[in-house]
Motif scaffolding. Structure first.
Motif, PDB file in Angstrom:
ATOM      1  N   THR A  31       0.829  -1.202   0.000  1.00  0.00           N
ATOM      2  CA  THR A  31       0.000   0.000   0.000  1.00  0.00           C
ATOM      3  C   THR A  31       0.867   1.258   0.000  1.00  0.00           C
ATOM      4  N   PRO A  32       0.354   2.370  -0.553  1.00  0.00           N
ATOM      5  CA  PRO A  32       1.048   3.655  -0.431  1.00  0.00           C
ATOM      6  C   PRO A  32       0.637   4.402   0.840  1.00  0.00           C
ATOM      7  N   LYS A  33      -0.437   3.936   1.509  1.00  0.00           N
ATOM      8  CA  LYS A  33      -0.946   4.608   2.702  1.00  0.00           C
ATOM      9  C   LYS A  33      -1.227   3.579   3.800  1.00  0.00           C
ATOM     10  N   PRO A  34      -0.213   3.234   4.584  1.00  0.00           N
ATOM     11  CA  PRO A  34      -0.412   2.232   5.637  1.00  0.00           C
ATOM     12  C   PRO A  34      -1.530   2.547   6.622  1.00  0.00           C
ATOM     13  N   PRO A  35      -1.691   3.805   7.113  1.00  0.00           N
ATOM     14  CA  PRO A  35      -2.792   4.049   8.063  1.00  0.00           C
ATOM     15  C   PRO A  35      -4.169   3.727   7.489  1.00  0.00           C
ATOM     16  N   ARG A  36      -4.409   4.160   6.272  1.00  0.00           N
ATOM     17  CA  ARG A  36      -5.707   3.891   5.654  1.00  0.00           C
ATOM     18  C   ARG A  36      -5.895   2.396   5.408  1.00  0.00           C
ATOM     19  N   ARG A  37      -4.836   1.720   4.956  1.00  0.00           N
ATOM     20  CA  ARG A  37      -4.950   0.299   4.669  1.00  0.00           C
ATOM     21  C   ARG A  37      -5.237  -0.501   5.929  1.00  0.00           C
ATOM     22  N   VAL A  45     -12.946   1.313   7.462  1.00  0.00           N
ATOM     23  CA  VAL A  45     -13.103   1.958   6.164  1.00  0.00           C
ATOM     24  C   VAL A  45     -13.357   0.867   5.136  1.00  0.00           C
ATOM     25  N   LYS A  46     -14.171   1.154   4.147  1.00  0.00           N
ATOM     26  CA  LYS A  46     -14.479   0.166   3.115  1.00  0.00           C
ATOM     27  C   LYS A  46     -13.208  -0.261   2.397  1.00  0.00           C
ATOM     28  N   GLY A  47     -13.143  -1.546   2.079  1.00  0.00           N
ATOM     29  CA  GLY A  47     -11.972  -2.078   1.400  1.00  0.00           C
ATOM     30  C   GLY A  47     -11.428  -3.261   2.182  1.00  0.00           C
ATOM     31  N   GLY A  48     -10.126  -3.363   2.223  1.00  0.00           N
ATOM     32  CA  GLY A  48      -9.518  -4.472   2.944  1.00  0.00           C
ATOM     33  C   GLY A  48      -9.440  -5.726   2.091  1.00  0.00           C
ATOM     34  N   ALA A  49      -9.235  -6.854   2.726  1.00  0.00           N
ATOM     35  CA  ALA A  49      -9.104  -8.125   2.025  1.00  0.00           C
ATOM     36  C   ALA A  49      -9.997  -9.159   2.693  1.00  0.00           C
ATOM     37  N   ALA A  50     -10.442 -10.121   1.906  1.00  0.00           N
ATOM     38  CA  ALA A  50     -11.345 -11.147   2.428  1.00  0.00           C
ATOM     39  C   ALA A  50     -10.691 -11.935   3.559  1.00  0.00           C
ATOM     40  N   ARG A  51      -9.394 -12.150   3.461  1.00  0.00           N
ATOM     41  CA  ARG A  51      -8.692 -12.959   4.468  1.00  0.00           C
ATOM     42  C   ARG A  51      -8.575 -12.242   5.808  1.00  0.00           C
ATOM     43  N   GLN A 183      -5.626  -2.733  22.847  1.00  0.00           N
ATOM     44  CA  GLN A 183      -5.995  -2.283  21.517  1.00  0.00           C
ATOM     45  C   GLN A 183      -7.478  -1.940  21.504  1.00  0.00           C
ATOM     46  N   PRO A 184      -7.843  -0.811  20.864  1.00  0.00           N
ATOM     47  CA  PRO A 184      -9.258  -0.468  20.794  1.00  0.00           C
ATOM     48  C   PRO A 184     -10.020  -1.465  19.925  1.00  0.00           C
ATOM     49  N   ALA A 185     -11.231  -1.749  20.328  1.00  0.00           N
ATOM     50  CA  ALA A 185     -12.045  -2.696  19.563  1.00  0.00           C
ATOM     51  C   ALA A 185     -12.452  -2.071  18.238  1.00  0.00           C
ATOM     52  N   PRO A 186     -12.431  -2.831  17.142  1.00  0.00           N
ATOM     53  CA  PRO A 186     -12.809  -2.272  15.848  1.00  0.00           C
ATOM     54  C   PRO A 186     -14.284  -1.910  15.821  1.00  0.00           C
ATOM     55  N   ARG A 187     -14.595  -0.836  15.138  1.00  0.00           N
ATOM     56  CA  ARG A 187     -15.989  -0.423  15.003  1.00  0.00           C
ATOM     57  C   ARG A 187     -16.145   0.352  13.712  1.00  0.00           C
ATOM     58  N   THR A 188     -17.361   0.496  13.260  1.00  0.00           N
ATOM     59  CA  THR A 188     -17.624   1.245  12.043  1.00  0.00           C
ATOM     60  C   THR A 188     -17.640   2.735  12.360  1.00  0.00           C
ATOM     61  N   MET A 189     -16.903   3.509  11.572  1.00  0.00           N
ATOM     62  CA  MET A 189     -16.806   4.945  11.812  1.00  0.00           C
ATOM     63  C   MET A 189     -17.995   5.684  11.224  1.00  0.00           C
ATOM     64  N   SER A 190     -18.284   6.824  11.833  1.00  0.00           N
ATOM     65  CA  SER A 190     -19.293   7.701  11.254  1.00  0.00           C
ATOM     66  C   SER A 190     -18.688   8.426  10.058  1.00  0.00           C
ATOM     67  N   ASP A 191     -19.518   9.042   9.242  1.00  0.00           N
ATOM     68  CA  ASP A 191     -19.030   9.771   8.074  1.00  0.00           C
ATOM     69  C   ASP A 191     -18.073  10.888   8.481  1.00  0.00           C
ATOM     70  N   GLU A 193     -16.159  11.050  11.270  1.00  0.00           N
ATOM     71  CA  GLU A 193     -14.907  10.465  11.735  1.00  0.00           C
ATOM     72  C   GLU A 193     -14.069   9.966  10.566  1.00  0.00           C
ATOM     73  N   ARG A 194     -14.723   9.343   9.582  1.00  0.00           N
ATOM     74  CA  ARG A 194     -14.005   8.828   8.426  1.00  0.00           C
ATOM     75  C   ARG A 194     -13.366   9.963   7.634  1.00  0.00           C
ATOM     76  N   SER A 195     -14.100  11.059   7.465  1.00  0.00           N
ATOM     77  CA  SER A 195     -13.568  12.203   6.747  1.00  0.00           C
ATOM     78  C   SER A 195     -12.366  12.796   7.467  1.00  0.00           C
ATOM     79  N   GLU A 196     -12.471  12.911   8.802  1.00  0.00           N
ATOM     80  CA  GLU A 196     -11.354  13.458   9.576  1.00  0.00           C
ATOM     81  C   GLU A 196     -10.139  12.544   9.500  1.00  0.00           C
TER      82      GLU A 196
END
Length: 342
Positions: A31-37, A45-51, A183-191, A193-196
């Motif tokens: 990836t060119p952007k490790p934080p986003r990946r 964030v939408k994306g990622g890998a099936a595995r 580690q914080p538990a994963p959760r879906t971000m609001s629009d 939070e995602r933009s920020e």
């Protein structure tokens, strides 16, 4: 349709991902952007890998990565070789560490990929950084988990074949300041939070630890790029610092010294020959492209990879340069003349 040449990317990485729930579950990606990946792998964030999509394995963490690839294609080649060290043609048969012992079903023709362990990834990473295909690239290693770095050091101490002396290795074991270091538990971000978060990903100063401290743009070489623009825009090339012949503005490919205060300019071929001729025999005995050298004008050390990044930005990346230096002129809208009543 012709492929348009692009500058060397600001950052492109091949990373090692580890489940914080089960450390034996690992994943390799690029990836060119490790934080986003990482946010994609953790479902924020939408994306990622099936595995990496199973909630039972989340959250994931990046424990190490290789950076400094000259292109996306180069990173993908390295990623595939690290994922498939039992098949990669970059690894000579007599040097191969990982060997497939089973075949894929149903036809059984293709070798089955062996199960990855941190030890196997570390050993094959060390091997790939030594093979001719990758050993001369301006790559650097980053480790974000102390036990992974310890495994790397242990393997380096047991292998007789040395790595390139100029290979840089960085460690950053700091983590987010969370209660009890959990580690914080994963959760879906609001629009919002995602933009920020996406805005912070383009700002290297937004994070100060781990992958969030990596420079995601060309800001670290801004002064170097600005110096090159001024030299060539105002035709201050002068004579080549190696062959001492006059440099014709706008003709040929020329590179400039990366050291502050030095405006040494030379033909690209002259720089390459000079670096190869003055480098140690151990580093460049079989080299076609140099790794580093000293500028004849200021005697300062120059990294070939940095020089090529500035050169490709200047010759192929006008949009990136305008964004970095903010030189794009704003369109001036002239006020309309008022119609006079007849």
């Amino acid at each position: 349709m012709a492929i348009q040449p692009k500058p060397i990317p600001a950052l492109y990485t091949v990373y090692i991902l580890r489940s914080t729930v089960r450390h034996t579950t690992l994943y390799i990606g690029s990836t060119p952007k490790p934080p986003r990946r990482l946010s994609q792998h953790n479902g924020q964030v939408k994306g990622g890998a099936a595995r990496t999509s199973r909630d039972s394995l989340r959250p994931w963490e990046m424990v190490g990565l290789v950076a400094g690839f000259p292109s996306m294609v180069a990173a993908l080649k390295f990623e595939w070789a690290l994922q498939n060290p039992h098949l990669s043609l970059h690894i000579p048969s007599d040097s191969r560490i990982t060997v497939a012992t089973q075949r894929k079903k149903p036809n059984g023709r293709r070798p089955r990929r062996p199960i990855k362990t941190m030890a196997s990834i570390i050993s094959n990473l060390h091997l790939l950084l030594r093979v001719p295909s990758f050993s001369r690239w301006p790559l650097r290693l980053h480790f974000f988990a102390p036990e992974v770095h310890t495994a790397w050091q242990k393997w380096c101490s047991t292998v007789k074949a040395p790595l390139r002396k100029t290979l840089a290795v960085f460690t950053d074991f700091r983590g987010p300041e969370t209660e009890n270091n959990d580690q914080p538990a994963p959760r879906t971000m609001s629009d919002t939070e995602r933009s920020e978060m996406e805005e912070r990903e383009t700002d290297p100063s937004s994070g100060n630890y781990g992958i969030y401290a990596l420079p995601l743009d060309y800001e670290p070489i801004k002064a170097y790029v600005e110096k090159g623009q001024e030299i060539f825009d105002f035709e201050r090339e002068g004579n080549c610092v190696i062959c001492h012949t006059a440099i014709e503005s706008g003709e040929g490919i020329h590179a400039v010294c990366s050291n502050d205060g030095c405006e040494g300019v030379g033909h690209l071929s002259c720089w390459g020959q000079h670096f190869l001729a003055t480098s140690s025999a151990e580093e460049d005995s079989d080299g076609i492209l140099p790794i580093q050298g000293r500028c004849p004008k200021c005697s300062g050390q120059v990294e070939w990879g940095d020089m090529m990044k500035e050169l490709t930005l200047r010759t192929r990346g006008q949009k990136e340069v305008e964004k970095l230096l903010k030189t794009k002129r704003k369109r001036v809208v002239k006020p309309r003349k008022k119609k006079t009543a007849e």
